[in-house]
Design an enzyme around this catalytic site. Sequence first.
Site, PDB file in Angstrom:
ATOM      1  NE  ARG A 231     -10.969  -9.556  -2.402  1.00 40.24           N
ATOM      2  CZ  ARG A 231     -11.283  -8.648  -3.327  1.00 40.24           C
ATOM      3  NH1 ARG A 231     -11.597  -9.022  -4.562  1.00 40.24           N
ATOM      4  NH2 ARG A 231     -11.285  -7.378  -3.034  1.00 40.24           N
TER       5      ARG A 231
ATOM      6  CE  LYS B 244      -4.089  -1.670   2.512  1.00 42.32           C
ATOM      7  NZ  LYS B 244      -5.034  -1.428   1.415  1.00 42.32           N
TER       8      LYS B 244
END
Length: 491
Positions: A352, A278
Amino acid sequence: MSELVFHSKAGQPEQQKTPCLVLPLSQTKKCPSRLAGLDTATGGLLSRVWKNKDFSGERKQCVLLSGNEFFPRIVLLGLGDTKDLNEYQIKQLVGTLWGQLSRLACKEATLDLDGFETDAYETLSKTLARELTCASYKYTTTLGKKPTPPSLTKFTLLSQGKSAIAAIKRGGNAGATVGQGINYARELANLPGNICTPTYLSEQAQSLADQFDTVTCEILGEAQMRELGMHSLLSVAAGSAQEAQLIVMHYQGAPTKKATHCLVGKGITFDTGGISLKPGAKMDEMKFDMGGAASVFGTVKALASSGAKVNLVAIVAAAENMPSGTATKPGDVVTSMSGQTIEILNTDAEGRLVLCDALTYAERFKPASVVDIATLTGACVVALGHHATGLYANNDDLAAALLDAGETTGDRAWRMPLWDEYQNLLDSPFADIGNIGGPSAGSVTAACFLSRFTKAYPWAHLDIAGTAWNSSPKGATGRPVALLCEYLASR
Ligand code: BES
Ligand code: MN
Ligand code: ZN
């Protein structure tokens, strides 16, 4: 952390002996006739306040007065038009009220519920107790110099009629319990990533099991997860020095033969993005990436302390997402516990990956419903901002029940589409499914990914990326504990 306690009492305001009398009042041009006795008892103080136009009852107006020897302080709280007060506005009002009360040097305050001009005493008391409890929370754990806590620790909820007292008591207790669950979730989420690690969360589960006879827990480490074939979950922890944990808490509040409901929380204790690193700005906020897990802990605590008549299996998939020489790389293919293979195109879409194996694991409990809660996508924040949680479901009744619970508590969700048309965005030439769906509909494709693993039961997914924390001032909100408690209590 000392918690607020709530008592209920029948009586007139002017008969009270209390360090602080709180009078919520709707907008009026003169002192309401209901308070004539109090006006007399204070030598006409209230009439003078209106006469001098120092208070009108405009919403969020808050005035502190000196009372008499029996109630040395009187706080007037403006409610505006009481007919259109909703949960959100009550929350704002409580914030204002707490801002005033927390600065007073008194231990107790008596709150006149009749000023709200409603017969729904149970709901009102529940909302007030929950919101006051939340307002009283302050994060101090890692501060070297701790602020002095407010003196106020006890509220008396007052109403003239004896008939409402039982309802006020029920509501006050229920609201305080949910509020404490919310605050527990906030505390866990606010803790920094170097303290709140996956094993720290395991210890929290153990401590809940120690505290409550109705709660048990089992913890699966990486070796056990490998044996079960949870290679998707494990791939997220591959770059971390912290061992991943699958935390399973059982709350038994109803007979064994009754239905079991499941909650599954995303517990990424820090999300760097992994090799798909990130950007640096605001990366600290990724300590909140276990907000889903925190809400599961908060809900278990609230249900257990209130003795809710429901059976719950609460699963937390805890891991830290780090880049390193052993980390998962873009293009790596892993086999999930379900047997489906996954091409990991972006290691930052890790939520996920941990959830899918936890959702497959949930099948063994033959659940009547499964709700997962996850700070899953930045795209959900783009779609819905910070007010609504994104709701996806493969079952309309379940979706309706969750939306309802959100409306009731002011912890609202908004349903998003889970149509088949979106599913092919996840196609991969190298595996059964890719872990990202491209630039469009990012929150939807994340839910589509999860839907591939939840065909065995009624399932809903709550994307709380926009609602789990505030950025200024920075801090966890404890959402959606209120929604989850309401939903589960109604099962
Ligand atoms: N934890 C983040 C989602 C997130 C981002 C929550 C910002 C709150 C604020 C999640 O793991 C993530 O990184 N998602 C990616 C998915 C993308 C790579 C498909 C995202 O949203 O950018
Ligand atoms: Mn991520
Ligand atoms: Zn994440």
